[in-house]
Scaffold this active site. Structure first.
Site, PDB file in Angstrom:
ATOM      1  N   TYR A 178       3.778  10.182 -10.518  1.00  0.00           N
ATOM      2  CA  TYR A 178       2.800   9.329  -9.844  1.00  0.00           C
ATOM      3  C   TYR A 178       2.136   8.380 -10.834  1.00  0.00           C
ATOM      4  CZ  TYR A 178      -0.927   8.098  -6.548  1.00  0.00           C
ATOM      5  OH  TYR A 178      -1.784   7.418  -5.715  1.00  0.00           O
ATOM      6  N   ASN A 213       0.802  -1.227   0.000  1.00  0.00           N
ATOM      7  CA  ASN A 213       0.000   0.000   0.000  1.00  0.00           C
ATOM      8  C   ASN A 213       0.834   1.275   0.000  1.00  0.00           C
ATOM      9  OD1 ASN A 213      -2.415   1.821   0.762  1.00  0.00           O
ATOM     10  ND2 ASN A 213      -1.005   2.068   2.491  1.00  0.00           N
ATOM     11  N   LYS A 246       2.503   4.311 -10.664  1.00  0.00           N
ATOM     12  CA  LYS A 246       1.298   3.539 -10.389  1.00  0.00           C
ATOM     13  C   LYS A 246       0.892   2.674 -11.586  1.00  0.00           C
ATOM     14  CE  LYS A 246       0.482   4.498  -6.114  1.00  0.00           C
ATOM     15  NZ  LYS A 246       0.585   3.415  -5.092  1.00  0.00           N
TER      16      LYS A 246
END
Length: 240
Positions: free
Chosen positions: A142, A78, A146
């Site tokens: 990001y 996570n 991701k």
């Protein structure tokens, strides 16, 4: 049975990670959390370790100790870093920092636990990606990292399917966390436009993501692997 139900969760101190820990703890898992800081109100009986997840050396040492304690039922990768910059302002040092936290930490955790899972003939790995993997303005770093999480998920799913280990990703959309509000100021017109576009009519909550993670960790969810589950209130419908 308790040993077989251990789940390691990274980035476990707040936000989505904390919600995941609380949900899994309530479901009867033996939760082992890792984060830089320990929450003051940690539930009784939840194992927690402080570590800098961006430091490969520190993380390897901790993971070696944890893996030696027996096989894990699941792993939830996570921990993540949100970097918001238009392309002109992107710095390679920021990219390297995000890669270390968003990708390398997940690789190290999976490498440490996969042996025990394969030996047990069972395992569940859930990687937290983001709707930003589909593309979002001012999210070069990001989005790239991701999207990398999704690529790793699909690859690991193929590598370990025959050993009883499933690997899936959860990709949240707008979720009301400290990280979201830091990157999307609540009085900003762009943020207001974003929230108004959510089909279900509300921003997501960390528990919404935790529910999806719990489903993918369930022993009965053995025929689902290599998938990316968007928890976005309908925002990705048609977007892909």
């Amino acid at each position: 049975m308790g040993e077989q139900r251990k789940v390691l969760v990274t980035g476990a101190s707040r936000g989505i990670g904390r919600a995941i820990c609380n949900r899994l703890h309530a479901d009867g898992y033996a939760v082992v959390g890792i984060a830089r800081t320990r929450p003051a109100d940690l539930p009784e009986g939840m194992d927690f370790h402080c570590a800098d997840l961006s430091s490969a050396e520190d993380l390897r040492g901790l993971l070696k100790k944890l893996a030696a304690q027996g096989p894990y039922h699941g792993l939830v990768n996570n921990v993540g870093l949100v970097q918001s910059d238009p392309l002109a302002d992107v710095l390679l040092e920021d990219l390297h920092r995000a890669v270390a936290l968003n990708l390398e930490a997940a690789i190290l955790c999976a490498q440490a636990l996969i042996g025990g899972m394969r030996e047990a003939g069972f395992g569940r790995i859930v990687n937290i990606s983001s709707r930003a993997a589909l593309g979002k303005q001012s999210r070069t770093i990001y989005s790239a990292t991701k999207a990398g999480v999704i690529g790793m998920t699909r690859t690991w799913a193929l590598e370990f399917a025959a050993q009883g280990v499933t690997v899936n990703a959860v990709a949240p959309g707008p979720i009301a966390t400290e990280f979201f509000w830091d990157a999307n100021p609540d009085r900003d017109a762009t943020t207001a436009k974003l929230l108004a576009a959510i089909p279900v009519g509300r921003i997501g909550e960390p528990d919404d993501v935790a529910n999806a993670v719990a489903y993918l960790l369930d022993r009965r969810t053995g025929f689902v692997t290599g998938q990316t589950h968007f928890v976005c209130g309908g925002m990705t419908v048609g977007a892909a």
